[in-house]
Design an enzyme around this catalytic site. Structure first.
Site, PDB file in Angstrom:
ATOM      1  N   LYS A 161      15.886   9.569-102.115  1.00 21.27           N
ATOM      2  CA  LYS A 161      15.606   9.159-100.838  1.00 21.27           C
ATOM      3  C   LYS A 161      14.066   8.543-100.504  1.00 21.27           C
ATOM      4  CE  LYS A 161      15.772  10.747 -95.893  1.00 21.27           C
ATOM      5  NZ  LYS A 161      16.413  11.777 -94.980  1.00 21.27           N
ATOM      6  N   SER A 184      20.503  15.987 -91.850  1.00 18.94           N
ATOM      7  CA  SER A 184      20.428  14.745 -92.465  1.00 18.94           C
ATOM      8  C   SER A 184      20.816  14.682 -94.031  1.00 18.94           C
ATOM      9  CB  SER A 184      19.130  14.199 -92.289  1.00 18.94           C
ATOM     10  OG  SER A 184      18.561  13.640 -91.086  1.00 18.94           O
ATOM     11  N   SER A 236      19.868  11.142 -91.698  1.00 21.04           N
ATOM     12  CA  SER A 236      19.072  10.044 -92.229  1.00 21.04           C
ATOM     13  C   SER A 236      19.268   9.898 -93.530  1.00 21.04           C
ATOM     14  CB  SER A 236      17.570  10.328 -91.810  1.00 21.04           C
ATOM     15  OG  SER A 236      17.149  11.223 -92.491  1.00 21.04           O
TER      16      SER A 236
END
Length: 465
Positions: A81, A180, A156
């Site tokens: 990420k 997330s 996210s």
């Protein structure tokens, strides 16, 4: 060799092939890079592909394996990420504010994966600063759900969920402040583990909520998550939230045997405090039957209302996020996306009293949840309200409109595994959460792994050609 396409190998399967030298890391990496080039224009999971670095890593892994060196992750292609710092590689947090940011050092997690011999394929989509999304005014368009690209990935860690499900990396890292890791795991049908707060260092990772942020793996199976968590876990004296606790052998805990374990079922979170859609209800009922069939005892438990846990977590998160971003929001608000700005403005109206009262409530809720483990080995609840909605129907303030089933366990800091437990008629997946005692990720993953072995859901993959 496995009959599976290389991109759908689990980490455990690929590790065995690499270590036996039936497959080379270069061969596996080249295949995945070609897969990314062919498929990712549909999925939008990558912000940056690091092809040269990946091939260098793969050649180093093959050399180590040839000398009889390297552990179980040596040669495994992974992606991060894009809020994990990577030395010399752009790390943007999905924002125009950091569009040209190139860190000088790796985050601790990136460094530990590199030391384990993994191959870095690239940096993955994220909601802006792990909060604002899905947005269309950021440096790149949002990630898409591999099961149906018209639908939401969850956030996210959107790119991490999409890439893992689509076979664009064998393992990824996400972060989790209110869900997330687990929301994309739920919507994309993968496995995700939020370790106990303090189990994995967050140093070098863009913060959202200092006391709520967790780093963890997102993979196709729980066994794969256990393999990655083994490399990540451990004390970091330079992370003030890091805990100095022994790290067990996670894979050794995955025996497949959960006979006699006691599971407390927090059904009222999703069927009482609010009501999940039919596919979630059906999948949860079937999951309870499966766990009972494996010899576990499943009983209902009652804790405070979901809305209470969620409000506590959101107030703490918004107060801490505002403390992080207020200087730039005041001086360069135009460098943030509209959704991020609008959500953060809600944080600007919170008072110090609001934050302090939420922190006080948090201690009460954490103690309440912990008390359940006097009688139960793990707790169980749903991971979300229903299958992934169309991405163009996502409200900019959806995180405030309905409680998240994931946020209670950020407030408590508990370890949680999210696993797929079924599919809706639409073909979109759903999932559940297994929650444990602090620092008992081993039991959480033991239950999750036994469930995966007993069900067919890991045999079903998105059809992207």
């Amino acid at each position: 060799m496995s009959s599976k396409p290389l991109h759908f190998l689990t980490i455990a399967e690929a590790s065995e092939l690499l270590r036996s030298r039936a497959l080379s890391a270069v061969e596996l990496t080249e295949h995945l890079l070609a897969r990314i080039e062919a498929v990712d224009p549909t999925v939008n999971s990558y912000l940056l592909v690091t092809a040269e670095r990946a091939l260098d890593d793969a050649r180093s892994a093959d050399a180590a394996i040839a000398k009889g060196e390297g552990g179980p992750l040596c040669g495994i292609p992974v992606a991060l990420k894009d809020i994990y710092d990577t030395a010399g590689i752009r790390t943007t947090s999905g924002s125009h504010l950091h569009a040209d940011r190139v860190p000088a050092a790796d985050s601790v997690c990136a460094a530990r994966l590199r030391e384990a011999g993994t191959v870095l394929l690239g940096k993955l989509q994220t909601h802006e600063f792990a909060f604002g999304g899905p947005s269309w005014d950021l440096p790149a368009p949002p990630a898409r759900n591999p099961w149906n690209p018209d639908h939401f990935t969850g956030g996210s860690s959107s790119g991490s969920g999409a890439a893992t499900a689509a076979g664009l990396a064998l393992g990824t890292l996400g972060t989790d402040t209110a869900g997330s890791i687990r929301m994309p795991a739920f919507f994309c049908g993968i496995a995700g583990v939020k370790p106990t707060y303090g189990r994995v260092s967050r140093r070098g990772v863009s913060p959202l909520g200092f006391s709520l942020d967790h780093c963890g793996p997102m993979t196709w199976t729980i066994r794969d998550s256990a393999m990655i968590l083994q490399a990540l876990a451990g004390h970091d004296p330079r992370d003030p939230g890091s805990a100095d606790r022994p790290v067990p052998d996670y894979c050794a805990a995955l025996t497949g045997d959960i006979r006699g374990l006691r599971i407390g079922h927090i059904r009222h979170f999703y069927d009482g405090d609010d009501h999940a859609e039919a596919p979630v209800m059906q999948a949860m009922d079937a999951a309870v039957e499966t766990l009972q069939g494996l010899g576990a005892v499943v009983e209902p438990v009652q804790v405070s209302a979901l809305q209470t846990y969620h409000a506590c977590a959101v107030i703490v998160m918004m107060g801490e996020a505002m403390a992080i971003h207020e200087p730039h929001l005041r001086t360069t608000p135009e460098k943030y996306g509209e959704i991020f700005r609008d959500r953060m403005m809600l944080g600007s109206v919170l008072t110090a009293q609001d934050y302090v009262q939420a922190v006080r409530l948090r201690r009460v809720l954490a103690a309440e949840l912990q008390a359940q483990f006097a009688d139960y080995d793990v707790l169980l609840t749903a991971g979300g309200w229903g299958p992934a909605p169309p991405i163009d129907q996502m409200s900019p303030i959806y995180v405030f409109q309905r409680p998240l089933l994931t946020s209670p366990f950020n407030a408590t800091g508990s370890p949680v595994a999210s696993v797929c437990n079924g599919f809706a008629e639409s073909g979109l997946p759903v999932g559940m959460q297994i929650v444990g005692r602090p620092f008992d990720e081993a039991t959480v993953m033991r239950v999750a792994d036994a469930f995966e072995r007993a069900t067919p859901w890991r045999d079903r993959r998105p059809d992207l050609g």
